[in-house]
Design a protein around this motif. Sequence first.
Motif, PDB file in Angstrom:
ATOM      1  N   MET A 154       0.830  -1.202   0.000  1.00 15.20           N
ATOM      2  CA  MET A 154       0.000   0.000   0.000  1.00 15.20           C
ATOM      3  C   MET A 154       0.865   1.253   0.000  1.00 15.20           C
ATOM      4  O   MET A 154       0.555   2.252  -0.659  1.00 15.20           O
ATOM      5  CB  MET A 154      -0.914   0.006   1.220  1.00 15.20           C
ATOM      6  N   GLU A 155       1.963   1.210   0.751  1.00 16.70           N
ATOM      7  CA  GLU A 155       2.846   2.369   0.786  1.00 16.70           C
ATOM      8  C   GLU A 155       3.338   2.730  -0.604  1.00 16.70           C
ATOM      9  O   GLU A 155       3.329   3.893  -1.015  1.00 16.70           O
ATOM     10  CB  GLU A 155       4.042   2.083   1.701  1.00 16.70           C
ATOM     11  N   THR A 156       3.748   1.723  -1.374  1.00 17.14           N
ATOM     12  CA  THR A 156       4.262   1.961  -2.712  1.00 17.14           C
ATOM     13  C   THR A 156       3.168   2.474  -3.642  1.00 17.14           C
ATOM     14  O   THR A 156       3.387   3.406  -4.419  1.00 17.14           O
ATOM     15  CB  THR A 156       4.860   0.661  -3.278  1.00 17.14           C
ATOM     16  N   VAL A 157       1.980   1.896  -3.559  1.00 15.35           N
ATOM     17  CA  VAL A 157       0.877   2.287  -4.452  1.00 15.35           C
ATOM     18  C   VAL A 157       0.522   3.755  -4.261  1.00 15.35           C
ATOM     19  O   VAL A 157       0.457   4.529  -5.218  1.00 15.35           O
ATOM     20  CB  VAL A 157      -0.365   1.404  -4.205  1.00 15.35           C
ATOM     21  N   PHE A 158       0.304   4.181  -3.042  1.00 18.96           N
ATOM     22  CA  PHE A 158      -0.139   5.555  -2.801  1.00 18.96           C
ATOM     23  C   PHE A 158       0.991   6.564  -2.991  1.00 18.96           C
ATOM     24  O   PHE A 158       0.763   7.671  -3.480  1.00 18.96           O
ATOM     25  CB  PHE A 158      -0.753   5.680  -1.402  1.00 18.96           C
ATOM     26  N   SER A 159       2.201   6.219  -2.603  1.00 20.18           N
ATOM     27  CA  SER A 159       3.294   7.177  -2.728  1.00 20.18           C
ATOM     28  C   SER A 159       3.731   7.370  -4.174  1.00 20.18           C
ATOM     29  O   SER A 159       4.282   8.412  -4.527  1.00 20.18           O
ATOM     30  CB  SER A 159       4.491   6.735  -1.879  1.00 20.18           C
ATOM     31  N   MET A 160       3.475   6.404  -5.056  1.00 16.31           N
ATOM     32  CA  MET A 160       3.880   6.525  -6.452  1.00 16.31           C
ATOM     33  C   MET A 160       2.747   7.024  -7.353  1.00 16.31           C
ATOM     34  O   MET A 160       2.979   7.290  -8.533  1.00 16.31           O
ATOM     35  CB  MET A 160       4.396   5.175  -6.961  1.00 16.31           C
ATOM     36  N   ALA A 161       1.550   7.174  -6.805  1.00 18.15           N
ATOM     37  CA  ALA A 161       0.438   7.683  -7.608  1.00 18.15           C
ATOM     38  C   ALA A 161       0.668   9.157  -7.942  1.00 18.15           C
ATOM     39  O   ALA A 161       1.111   9.934  -7.098  1.00 18.15           O
ATOM     40  CB  ALA A 161      -0.870   7.525  -6.846  1.00 18.15           C
ATOM     41  N   TYR A 162       0.359   9.543  -9.188  1.00 21.06           N
ATOM     42  CA  TYR A 162       0.500  10.949  -9.565  1.00 21.06           C
ATOM     43  C   TYR A 162      -0.502  11.802  -8.794  1.00 21.06           C
ATOM     44  O   TYR A 162      -0.174  12.881  -8.305  1.00 21.06           O
ATOM     45  CB  TYR A 162       0.278  11.123 -11.071  1.00 21.06           C
ATOM     46  N   CYS A 163      -1.725  11.308  -8.653  1.00 18.60           N
ATOM     47  CA  CYS A 163      -2.750  12.030  -7.904  1.00 18.60           C
ATOM     48  C   CYS A 163      -3.766  11.015  -7.380  1.00 18.60           C
ATOM     49  O   CYS A 163      -4.100  10.058  -8.071  1.00 18.60           O
ATOM     50  CB  CYS A 163      -3.436  13.080  -8.785  1.00 18.60           C
ATOM     51  N   VAL A 164      -4.228  11.239  -6.168  1.00 20.91           N
ATOM     52  CA  VAL A 164      -5.212  10.363  -5.536  1.00 20.91           C
ATOM     53  C   VAL A 164      -6.548  11.102  -5.461  1.00 20.91           C
ATOM     54  O   VAL A 164      -6.592  12.279  -5.107  1.00 20.91           O
ATOM     55  CB  VAL A 164      -4.759   9.949  -4.123  1.00 20.91           C
ATOM     56  N   ILE A 165      -7.625  10.417  -5.832  1.00 17.59           N
ATOM     57  CA  ILE A 165      -8.972  10.976  -5.743  1.00 17.59           C
ATOM     58  C   ILE A 165      -9.640  10.451  -4.482  1.00 17.59           C
ATOM     59  O   ILE A 165      -9.714   9.232  -4.274  1.00 17.59           O
ATOM     60  CB  ILE A 165      -9.804  10.612  -6.986  1.00 17.59           C
ATOM     61  N   ALA A 166     -10.096  11.362  -3.632  1.00 22.22           N
ATOM     62  CA  ALA A 166     -10.730  10.989  -2.370  1.00 22.22           C
ATOM     63  C   ALA A 166     -12.221  11.290  -2.418  1.00 22.22           C
ATOM     64  O   ALA A 166     -12.621  12.435  -2.638  1.00 22.22           O
ATOM     65  CB  ALA A 166     -10.078  11.746  -1.216  1.00 22.22           C
ATOM     66  N   ALA A 167     -13.036  10.283  -2.205  1.00 26.29           N
ATOM     67  CA  ALA A 167     -14.496  10.449  -2.205  1.00 26.29           C
ATOM     68  C   ALA A 167     -14.946  10.868  -0.805  1.00 26.29           C
ATOM     69  O   ALA A 167     -15.590  10.121  -0.073  1.00 26.29           O
ATOM     70  CB  ALA A 167     -15.169   9.145  -2.626  1.00 26.29           C
ATOM     71  N   SER A 168     -14.606  12.098  -0.437  1.00 25.36           N
ATOM     72  CA  SER A 168     -14.796  12.552   0.946  1.00 25.36           C
ATOM     73  C   SER A 168     -16.253  12.688   1.347  1.00 25.36           C
ATOM     74  O   SER A 168     -16.563  12.682   2.541  1.00 25.36           O
ATOM     75  CB  SER A 168     -14.073  13.883   1.160  1.00 25.36           C
ATOM     76  N   ARG A 169     -17.154  12.842   0.400  1.00 24.15           N
ATOM     77  CA  ARG A 169     -18.565  12.994   0.758  1.00 24.15           C
ATOM     78  C   ARG A 169     -19.280  11.663   0.911  1.00 24.15           C
ATOM     79  O   ARG A 169     -20.404  11.604   1.415  1.00 24.15           O
ATOM     80  CB  ARG A 169     -19.288  13.851  -0.268  1.00 24.15           C
ATOM     81  N   ALA A 170     -18.651  10.593   0.451  1.00 24.91           N
ATOM     82  CA  ALA A 170     -19.316   9.285   0.464  1.00 24.91           C
ATOM     83  C   ALA A 170     -19.405   8.730   1.881  1.00 24.91           C
ATOM     84  O   ALA A 170     -18.438   8.759   2.631  1.00 24.91           O
ATOM     85  CB  ALA A 170     -18.559   8.316  -0.435  1.00 24.91           C
ATOM     86  N   LYS A 171     -20.558   8.219   2.235  1.00 25.75           N
ATOM     87  CA  LYS A 171     -20.764   7.624   3.553  1.00 25.75           C
ATOM     88  C   LYS A 171     -20.567   6.112   3.528  1.00 25.75           C
ATOM     89  O   LYS A 171     -20.626   5.457   4.564  1.00 25.75           O
ATOM     90  CB  LYS A 171     -22.158   7.960   4.066  1.00 25.75           C
TER      91      LYS A 171
END
Length: 389
Positions: free
Chosen positions: A1-18
């Motif tokens: 997981m560390e490698t996946v998120f740290s190497m992503a160009y940009c992460v999309i967060a669905a902050s409104r989703a419950k």
Amino acid sequence: METVFSMAYCVIAASRAKGTSSGFLSPRPVRKYVALNAAAGQRRDLANGKEGENTVYVCEAIDNFQADVIDGPLNKRGWVLQERALARRTVYFTERQTYFECGAGVRCETLTKMTNNQSSFLGDPNFPQIAMTSSKGGRIRLYESLYKTYSRLDFTRAYDRPIAIAGLELRLVTAFETRGGYGIFDRMPFFGRSLLWTCEEPTGMKRIDFPKEGLGRYRVPPSWSWMAYTGAIGFMDLPFEGVHWLEDEVRSPWGTAVWEIRLETSGSGSSVASSMWHTGRTDQDNNLTGKGRRLVEELNVAEEKIRWDAGKRPASVCDGKELRVVTVGRRKSKANKPATALEHHVLVVMEIGGRTDSGGRRRYERVGVGSLPGRWITLDEQEEEIAIF
């Protein structure tokens, strides 16, 4: 997981989703505004429903990163804190607007820019590089804030608590050029301060029931780690220059073991941590060792200065289980006062009983912390070495 998120160009967060089926691209609330004429005599074009070219609009303020993102439903999940910190750039879709976060701060859809130490720390594209430019005290406050925040987040499976922050912990261990794990860092003063975490739950913390199978090579955290429990933690508020740390009184499990933290270079040129890390190791002991000192003062008096992990005195102590304290540090004195007159910061431990460790030491478990006067504990006697599991 560390490698996946740290190497992503940009992460999309669905902050409104419950939840996983909620979606995050639903219509947003209409933003309130007031239209003001910029020039005298200018009139509204009622037929076309438009304002004049020089009309000024005063809009309702909707910039609230704390409420929309930090306190939003997504960020209440334990796994998300690590994902936020490891990501180099993140776009947050909230109910009211979108936000963009990177190491330079937070940008709002309204063109507002926000900055603060915590956002910069977690938005650092090379986490925790920003922390390393801080003073040693600043670094301590940042990781304490990180762990306090994390301990208040929710998990579907409580036993994920040690794993869901492992990537961040490895980054911190590497940046501090030390060893550690389970929320604790080796080497003073990080070691002493991180050991002296406190229970912040009104009803006390509870041990997590870790499954005996299914965790692969991960082992159950020891009692001296807050990751072994559910509930919120804090840390003892000790002055940065006012504590003498007692390295001969308590020793970490990493003091004699040979640990290796390898860093490999990714395709983007950044360093990513390899999977060889002690939290995933089951072939090493993870017990503390130290001098188990006895209480001289009556427990009914001493416990006024003890913070029990369970919120109250363990029933086993009332049933005759032996209680001891392990001194981690003591208050410095410019007046050369004797140790008996100084405040000692201690781990409170209770005998497990029945068995000894591989070195023949009696086994104990942590049940609390406290700051006790030196005259309340046996400082002058040669106390036995114990193991804290």
